[in-house]
Scaffold this active site. Sequence first.
Site, PDB file in Angstrom:
ATOM      1  N   LYS A   1       0.856  -1.193   0.000  1.00  0.00           N
ATOM      2  CA  LYS A   1       0.000   0.000   0.000  1.00  0.00           C
ATOM      3  C   LYS A   1       0.890   1.240   0.000  1.00  0.00           C
ATOM      4  O   LYS A   1       1.546   1.544   0.987  1.00  0.00           O
ATOM      5  CB  LYS A   1      -0.909   0.051   1.236  1.00  0.00           C
ATOM      6  CG  LYS A   1      -1.992   1.136   1.067  1.00  0.00           C
ATOM      7  CD  LYS A   1      -2.589   1.615   2.366  1.00  0.00           C
ATOM      8  CE  LYS A   1      -1.780   2.684   3.047  1.00  0.00           C
ATOM      9  NZ  LYS A   1      -1.645   3.967   2.314  1.00  0.00           N
TER      10      LYS A   1
ATOM     11  N   GLY B   1       7.750   5.520   7.547  1.00  0.00           N
ATOM     12  CA  GLY B   1       6.911   6.710   7.666  1.00  0.00           C
ATOM     13  C   GLY B   1       7.167   7.413   8.975  1.00  0.00           C
ATOM     14  O   GLY B   1       8.261   7.290   9.544  1.00  0.00           O
ATOM     15  N   SER B   2       6.156   8.103   9.473  1.00  0.00           N
ATOM     16  CA  SER B   2       6.367   8.915  10.674  1.00  0.00           C
ATOM     17  C   SER B   2       6.487   8.027  11.918  1.00  0.00           C
ATOM     18  O   SER B   2       5.957   6.908  11.977  1.00  0.00           O
ATOM     19  CB  SER B   2       5.200   9.881  10.858  1.00  0.00           C
ATOM     20  OG  SER B   2       4.059   9.174  11.271  1.00  0.00           O
TER      21      SER B   2
ATOM     22  N   GLY C   1       4.282   4.829  13.010  1.00  0.00           N
ATOM     23  CA  GLY C   1       5.071   3.621  13.233  1.00  0.00           C
ATOM     24  C   GLY C   1       4.757   2.971  14.573  1.00  0.00           C
ATOM     25  O   GLY C   1       4.688   1.743  14.687  1.00  0.00           O
TER      26      GLY C   1
ATOM     27  N   GLU D   1      10.863   1.873   9.910  1.00  0.00           N
ATOM     28  CA  GLU D   1      11.891   2.872   9.603  1.00  0.00           C
ATOM     29  C   GLU D   1      11.192   4.223   9.667  1.00  0.00           C
ATOM     30  O   GLU D   1      10.257   4.476   8.910  1.00  0.00           O
ATOM     31  CB  GLU D   1      12.471   2.591   8.209  1.00  0.00           C
ATOM     32  CG  GLU D   1      13.907   3.036   8.073  1.00  0.00           C
ATOM     33  CD  GLU D   1      14.003   4.497   7.707  1.00  0.00           C
ATOM     34  OE1 GLU D   1      14.412   5.290   8.588  1.00  0.00           O
ATOM     35  OE2 GLU D   1      13.645   4.847   6.590  1.00  0.00           O
TER      36      GLU D   1
ATOM     37  N   CYS E   1      13.960  11.419   5.498  1.00  0.00           N
ATOM     38  CA  CYS E   1      14.231  11.089   6.898  1.00  0.00           C
ATOM     39  C   CYS E   1      15.721  11.263   7.178  1.00  0.00           C
ATOM     40  O   CYS E   1      16.128  11.376   8.325  1.00  0.00           O
ATOM     41  CB  CYS E   1      13.713   9.720   7.268  1.00  0.00           C
ATOM     42  SG  CYS E   1      14.243   8.447   6.176  1.00  0.00           S
TER      43      CYS E   1
ATOM     44  N   GLU F   1      11.239  16.598  14.272  1.00  0.00           N
ATOM     45  CA  GLU F   1      11.391  16.437  12.824  1.00  0.00           C
ATOM     46  C   GLU F   1      10.404  17.352  12.092  1.00  0.00           C
ATOM     47  O   GLU F   1       9.193  17.220  12.249  1.00  0.00           O
ATOM     48  CB  GLU F   1      11.147  14.979  12.423  1.00  0.00           C
ATOM     49  CG  GLU F   1      11.525  14.724  10.981  1.00  0.00           C
ATOM     50  CD  GLU F   1      11.298  13.281  10.545  1.00  0.00           C
ATOM     51  OE1 GLU F   1      10.261  12.709  10.909  1.00  0.00           O
ATOM     52  OE2 GLU F   1      12.166  12.755   9.815  1.00  0.00           O
TER      53      GLU F   1
END
Length: 518
Positions: free
Chosen positions: A193, A246-247, A251, A268, A302, A404
Amino acid sequence: MAQAKKALAKKAGASRTARTKSFSNYIGGEWVASAAGDWLENRNPADTRDVIGRFPQSTAADVDRAVAAAAEAFDGWRHTPAPRRAEILYRVGEILMRDKEKYTRDMTREMGKVLKEAGGDVQEAIDCTYYAAGEGRRLHGFTTPAEMPNKFAMCVRQPIGLCGLITPWNFPMAIPSWKMIPALICGNTVVIKPAEDTPLSTYNLVKACEEAGVPPGVVNLVTGDGAVAGRRMTDHPALRLISFTGSTETGRLVALACADRNAVCSLEMGGKNAIIVMDDADVDNAVEGAVWGAFGTSGQRCTASSRLIVHKKVYKEFSRKLVARAQALRVGNGADPKVDVGPVINQDAVQKIMRYIEIGQKEDQATLACGGHRLTKGDYGHGYFIEPTVFTDVAPDMRIAQEEIFGPVTSVIPTKSLDEAVEIANGVQYGLSAAIYTQDVNRAFQAMNETYTGIFYVNASTIGAEVHLPFGGTKGTGNGHREAGTQVLDIFSEWKSIYVDYSGKLQRAQIDNKKAIG
Ligand code: UN1
């Protein structure tokens, strides 16, 4: 993030012309719409009047169908010898090479990054595909002595089963490839996805798989929202593994869902990567690295260089040169070869980044040395453009130096020594990448050894990882796994330890060998 595009989709729904291209999910070798018939609109972040197409807004029922197709295909694929799987995957690499230019343009149009960088993203997918396909003739296990005579011991890799892959929008072909191709070479079947904002690049990758002859059901694509389709994947009892990039926020939800049903989970997530610039550095080279690391992909990596920790002896010179370079960057539509920095991904991103710029000025009281505005005049008004932004005189504990931002914003932090610089570099919740600019080999190695990150660069920026080395980070960045390199095989395969006793009699481990050695 998804919300901005969804809202647009609703607004645009009424005015959509018959020319809007409709894309499909790929399930069990068939291109199909979502069972519920809902759509997600994909628009160009540099010009939201440009509708790329509509993609299925998949529901739990679509995910269930995709998982069923992956289950059906699993035995056939895992029994296909790995070198044969590799031949098919090499063909995927060839198709990606053949159509690199088209994929590059598609990516710039849906994601916004400038053509050169989009080409790099496609190239990373090509590199990853060739590299991982090469594992088809390796997938090494090992042999080792057994503790008893006339007994043999060895270890082999076996596929883990059905894998759910949830991928982000910032590397919309590279990251899907670096999960999917290793998963496939190991003999797994997958449901992927892509992010709501960038389904086209993953669609292109899956199309390449179809053309290359990947059998039906081995790769299944469902597009849609994380909260619906992604959620169903993380909860689906038949998906043995979820690999997510992703974030950090999402996560953690993925990890919780996986923990609940004892699924394997590889994460990750975020980064707050630092470049340390020492007083003996080649300052011009360091500035180039900082500009590339902070503003490449509009800072939406990232691995972005979002902190620049600079020795006070070169601080003024570095800051002055950095600001001059940042101000000279041309912001615009990434499809224009003269543009250096494209748009950010969507309206939610604009709001988040602008909020941080405000925090930096007010709450944090750092110096806004350049940038700081959203660009809205003329053509800019149709897209999501933010000026490259540099804060100077930033203290390490300020929010802009801790959190971030994922946009074209970087913070320059003064330091007086290498020890202090390393402490600052380590003083965040993330641990993806770090870098040092110095001419002193002792300092370079000291920093390499003392920074607690998964990736480290000497005299280079924090971005630009290559596919044959492990990629991932420590602390809040990940959960201990590494993608890319051969290390990715440890995510997508499970070890089986095998003992062969050819003594013709019962030999009890831990007991009988004691007799043999007295
Ligand atoms: C990411 O930012 O999510 O090392 C991935 C790099 C790229 C990958 C970045 N090869 O910057």
